[in-house]
Design a protein around this motif. Sequence first.
Motif, PDB file in Angstrom:
ATOM      1  N   ASN A 106       9.568  -2.033  -5.008  1.00 27.79           N
ATOM      2  CA  ASN A 106       9.608  -0.877  -5.883  1.00 27.79           C
ATOM      3  C   ASN A 106      10.808  -0.837  -6.816  1.00 27.79           C
ATOM      4  O   ASN A 106      10.948   0.099  -7.586  1.00 27.79           O
ATOM      5  CB  ASN A 106       9.560   0.432  -5.070  1.00 27.79           C
ATOM      6  CG  ASN A 106      10.733   0.537  -4.118  1.00 27.79           C
ATOM      7  OD1 ASN A 106      11.695  -0.196  -4.238  1.00 27.79           O
ATOM      8  ND2 ASN A 106      10.637   1.442  -3.160  1.00 27.79           N
TER       9      ASN A 106
ATOM     10  N   SER B 189      13.184   3.507  -9.033  1.00 27.26           N
ATOM     11  CA  SER B 189      12.263   2.911  -9.996  1.00 27.26           C
ATOM     12  C   SER B 189      11.046   2.444  -9.213  1.00 27.26           C
ATOM     13  O   SER B 189      11.151   1.566  -8.356  1.00 27.26           O
ATOM     14  CB  SER B 189      12.917   1.725 -10.719  1.00 27.26           C
ATOM     15  OG  SER B 189      12.011   1.153 -11.641  1.00 27.26           O
TER      16      SER B 189
ATOM     17  N   SER C 275       6.600   1.705  -9.365  1.00 23.00           N
ATOM     18  CA  SER C 275       5.338   1.573 -10.085  1.00 23.00           C
ATOM     19  C   SER C 275       4.212   1.390  -9.078  1.00 23.00           C
ATOM     20  O   SER C 275       4.384   0.702  -8.065  1.00 23.00           O
ATOM     21  CB  SER C 275       5.368   0.364 -11.029  1.00 23.00           C
ATOM     22  OG  SER C 275       6.360   0.509 -12.018  1.00 23.00           O
TER      23      SER C 275
ATOM     24  N   GLU D 281      -1.188   1.512 -14.943  1.00 25.89           N
ATOM     25  CA  GLU D 281      -0.135   1.598 -13.942  1.00 25.89           C
ATOM     26  C   GLU D 281       0.656   2.878 -14.157  1.00 25.89           C
ATOM     27  O   GLU D 281       0.967   3.239 -15.286  1.00 25.89           O
ATOM     28  CB  GLU D 281       0.792   0.390 -14.062  1.00 25.89           C
ATOM     29  CG  GLU D 281       1.895   0.344 -13.015  1.00 25.89           C
ATOM     30  CD  GLU D 281       2.780  -0.884 -13.186  1.00 25.89           C
ATOM     31  OE1 GLU D 281       2.631  -1.833 -12.419  1.00 25.89           O
ATOM     32  OE2 GLU D 281       3.601  -0.875 -14.133  1.00 25.89           O
TER      33      GLU D 281
ATOM     34  N   SER E 168       4.221   4.887 -13.379  1.00 20.06           N
ATOM     35  CA  SER E 168       5.592   4.515 -13.024  1.00 20.06           C
ATOM     36  C   SER E 168       6.523   5.720 -13.125  1.00 20.06           C
ATOM     37  O   SER E 168       6.253   6.670 -13.862  1.00 20.06           O
ATOM     38  CB  SER E 168       6.103   3.401 -13.953  1.00 20.06           C
ATOM     39  OG  SER E 168       6.192   3.854 -15.293  1.00 20.06           O
TER      40      SER E 168
ATOM     41  N   ARG F   9      10.909   6.508 -13.071  1.00 21.66           N
ATOM     42  CA  ARG F   9      12.328   6.143 -12.946  1.00 21.66           C
ATOM     43  C   ARG F   9      13.101   7.446 -12.864  1.00 21.66           C
ATOM     44  O   ARG F   9      12.819   8.384 -13.605  1.00 21.66           O
ATOM     45  CB  ARG F   9      12.825   5.346 -14.155  1.00 21.66           C
ATOM     46  CG  ARG F   9      12.240   3.966 -14.301  1.00 21.66           C
ATOM     47  CD  ARG F   9      12.932   3.210 -15.427  1.00 21.66           C
ATOM     48  NE  ARG F   9      12.862   3.926 -16.696  1.00 21.66           N
ATOM     49  CZ  ARG F   9      13.920   4.344 -17.384  1.00 21.66           C
ATOM     50  NH1 ARG F   9      15.137   4.155 -16.907  1.00 21.66           N
ATOM     51  NH2 ARG F   9      13.763   4.969 -18.536  1.00 21.66           N
TER      52      ARG F   9
END
Length: 352
Positions: A36, A48, A50, A79, A81, A83
């Motif tokens: 990850n 972070s 995804s 996808e 994601s 952060r």
Amino acid sequence: MDRSARNAICHASAVFRGEGCRFRKPSNKIKKTKSNGVIGRGGVDYLSFSTRATTRQERSAQWQMITRAPSAELGDDREASIRGCDLGELRLCSVAMGKHRLENERTSLHEPDAGLIKFVFLEEGECLIEQNGRSVSLSAGQWCALDKTLPFRTEAQEATRQLALAIPKRRLEAWSGSARQFTMAECFLNGAGNVLHESAAAAISAATVMGRRDRARLGDVLVQMLNMVWQADPQISGARTHRARRLVVLDFIERNLADPDLSIAWISEALGYSKRTLHKLFADEATTLNRLIWNRRLDHCRKALLDPAQSRCSITEIAHDWGFSDSQHFSRAFKMRFGASPRDYRNRNLVH
């Protein structure tokens, strides 16, 4: 679910414990996981992640596990994601997702002051957010706030990217009793809102090389900026002339026409203008503000009646879609404005 996807969920779940929590406290060593991409450097808390599963169901399960969302449905093969980092009490997250629907149907926390307020800055796409019986349609370049201790729903039919800031309710000045708690989308492409957005976006990357004390200080600065933006004029600071304020009102009306609760009282509360000011802004018009709202709804209904793509929609459905709760009242108003009943107008003009 395959083993790698399950491992990614389990590992990231241990790192990120959801709403109101802290990120993992890493060691002093630089550490990076392949599953990850969680990175720790000298005390930096950073996430972070995804989605990496094969099916939509598995990716939805991953997202739900990572964010602790009570309900998460990823509706396409893009996808997703995230952060993010914690800057003291301020949480920053940059999120990219495809079609999705997220719901929090439970009311959390018995002490409201202990809850989080979330600010969503939509950078790409369009997103619908609902809370407390109100809805906000965000377009790229707009932001709004929501109370994470109350049930809410977010939904997007296309790819979106957003920057989210969350702080304890007690850190936001004038939240309690504010007319702006969850009422409208505002622009962050200029003025103080733009400074806040750009600073927060830069802070996510900068946090990877900052120590815990400096990150907390940076978080305090951003919270001060957030309070400044929150207490500024409900619209961009330049909206002070008669023409600019009038445009602000018209924009708000157009974005909320479909809501049957749209009224002068709601406009006044949402924009911070008195009812007297609102009437004065449109004193030069040939019609009243209430009639202007009425006519704009009728115009949209007329357009829908002539749209071949909506030929299977009933007249009642179209009327309800644009804020009319009484179909008979709608029919009379439509005939008065366009000289024919909605049914006759559609039959006469719709090209099949």
